[in-house]
Enzyme design. Sequence first.
Site, PDB file in Angstrom:
ATOM      1  N   GLU A 198       9.155   2.490  14.128  1.00 26.08           N
ATOM      2  CA  GLU A 198       8.201   1.511  14.409  1.00 26.08           C
ATOM      3  C   GLU A 198       8.732  -0.011  14.224  1.00 26.08           C
ATOM      4  O   GLU A 198       8.444  -0.866  14.982  1.00 26.08           O
ATOM      5  CB  GLU A 198       7.129   1.537  13.509  1.00 26.08           C
ATOM      6  CG  GLU A 198       5.931   0.536  13.490  1.00 26.08           C
ATOM      7  CD  GLU A 198       5.368   0.666  14.811  1.00 26.08           C
ATOM      8  OE1 GLU A 198       5.263   1.741  15.756  1.00 26.08           O
ATOM      9  OE2 GLU A 198       4.509  -0.416  15.248  1.00 26.08           O
ATOM     10  N   ASP A 199       9.509  -0.356  13.008  1.00 28.88           N
ATOM     11  CA  ASP A 199       9.650  -1.488  12.569  1.00 28.88           C
ATOM     12  C   ASP A 199      11.048  -2.117  12.666  1.00 28.88           C
ATOM     13  O   ASP A 199      11.370  -3.260  12.349  1.00 28.88           O
ATOM     14  CB  ASP A 199       9.329  -1.786  11.058  1.00 28.88           C
ATOM     15  CG  ASP A 199       7.900  -1.504  11.003  1.00 28.88           C
ATOM     16  OD1 ASP A 199       7.007  -1.801  11.823  1.00 28.88           O
ATOM     17  OD2 ASP A 199       7.515  -1.454   9.926  1.00 28.88           O
TER      18      ASP A 199
END
Length: 735
Positions: free
Chosen positions: A91-92
Amino acid sequence: MAVLSIEDKENQELSRRYKELLRISYQTLSKADKQLIREAFNLAVDAHRDQRRKSGEPYVYHPIAVAKIVASEIGMDATSIAAALLHDVVEDTAVTLSDIERMFGKTVAIIVDGLTKISHLSKEKEISTQAENFRKMLLTLNEDIRVIIIKIADRLHNMQTMESMPPEKQVKIASETLYIYAPLAHRIGLYNIKNELEDLGLKYTEPEVYYDIYDKIEETKEERTAYIEDFKNIIKTALDKEDLKYVIKGRHKSIYSIRKKMLGNVSFDEIYDKFAIRIIYESDRKSEKFYAWKIYSIVTDYFRPNPIRLRDWISSPKSTGYEALHITVVGPKGKWVEVQIRSQRMDEIAEKGYAAHYKYKNGEETEIGIETWLKRLQETLENPSGNAVDFVEEFKLNLYAKEIFVFTPKGDLKSLPKGATPLDFAFSIHTNIGLTTRGARVNGKLVPLNHELKSGDQLEIITSPSQKPNANWLDYVITARARSKIKNALKEDNKNIAERGKELLDRKLRHLKIKMDEKVVNELVMFFKLKTSFDLFYRVGIGIIENQKLKDFAAQKSNSFINYFKNKIRKSQSEAVDTTKEEVSSNYDLIVFGKNEEKLNYKVANCCNPIPGDEVFGFVTVSEGIKVHKKDCPNAISMQSNYSYRVIQAKWIDSSQREFKATITITGIDNIGLVNDVTKVISSNMHVNMQSVSFESDNGLFNGKVIVIVRNNTILKRLIEKLKKINGIDKVQRI
Ligand code: MN
């Protein structure tokens, strides 16, 4: 003295946290396990290298903390620990899912993928899509239960470290936690985590209430410790004499549950079971139950038990897997206190839930409750019906529902939520049994399908292949599974009606020299004030759109002067018509009165102007007949209190969904197979429900009486026509 740079200090801290993670793991880790965790740890540290949390500390502390919760508090395996370390990586950071799959294999990748999807969902801002998001999240349960478990750990750590967030975000996250994560944790058997989530949720949503209770618990701490000591001292000698290895602990209720009790208008001091005493004993598997009752007997030798507060979760564990013996006794100083007796194994299951089950399962054939539940849940999830809010609400109901235990005819035990009916039971056994349920026997006696079951009931379901679900069934069931199965069956039924209605409409319109195309269909939808073309076809199908009305439509259509104006309005409206919807939208078009839902003449009151769907009541006036008011009409209270005898129950209904009873008498010449032919015609006739049948024959003459339930007269007429065509039938009459 060497001075460490910040970087060195952080590296030192990382290696300390890594060692701790391995040390606190509940499951014993093999060499390969440790290798996997090491690699996941390294990748996480590397990928999150340049990120910081709001508090300023390195971001990677967060996945490490989540992994710790997963490893120690929940006690999951190495795969889950690795996935927890990697849960924010895709996600990051720049790391991709295929990187993860290449390095850690398919399983870890699937779990991380599930977690990434959920995290995407929670970034949606619209509140209206919130329920939809939860539904999607629950759907990930289909992939791997570990996704949800790690997500719960993630949420717990976020809740524990929410201080530096802006207040509105805190409230949003806390409400979400109370709404869905705490119930989920409860259902998976993670009681401690559920309590912590609830307490933290309360802390951020209602801080004053939270701190008020928190302080009171702190204030009474000493008193409580002394009380537990008193209790221990009284039974200690007797327990020791039995050569038992045990510990006695006191545990106070969660702040959240104390607050829930206080909402029921009980003061803090009045809550007598603010804390419970737990006796945890060592035992091998075989003697567990024996020891539990032995301890019970010792405790009750000294303290008088309350006979109605005995809970034996050992003989029949909760479907979350919880096992223990609970009793409430009059403890020291004459105070009621709950005593929970559990073995070490039971205690671990109570604390860790799912993971502990696996540890103790050891290839045993018995299925643990949680697995049955998951299997059932997955089925419900596979064909989700209705809107997302309903779905999530129903799902939540199932999470918190108290349980009852009933027996199958063979004596097998089944758990159902409290309030369940024979229909719920039937659907829990098998969908086909549910769909064809005709009746039920509880403890040998016939009962209605909406009869509320009690623990200990023995059930037998009577099925018939010609039986079909009807809309009333939705009021009879409380389990999400039964509801969704019934809804699907009704939808299927309505689809058939609509399909036939479409053909019928085409024929009728041709008669009126109108070609049925999309434009005409849209015009008809407008003309009959419906919402979708499906509604139109459905209403033609069940026969409540009469030929005269279609003629009116045709006449109006040919009036070109009116058309000119109407078209202008219609154009903008028809774009809003969704012709693809395959559900009957409810169309409240009629008010019925009294318990028997009678059709009476009425006027709508001017003071509050109720509109279709409002909650209403009827008021009998002297000069103007029945007037219908909204339940929250400003005049309602005075009417109801001063002239209660004039108030009459009323409600809006959708007349196309209304059913009524009709009695038909049949006479004819008695021949073999006649009864069979009659019942066949009735039961194979769609949308007719047979309520009772009686036949008698007298010297070659045949007399029958049938009570049917139908939606409208057209259907009834059609049925009578069909019955008349049976060979040997002389007369068919409605009485
Ligand atoms: Mn996270």
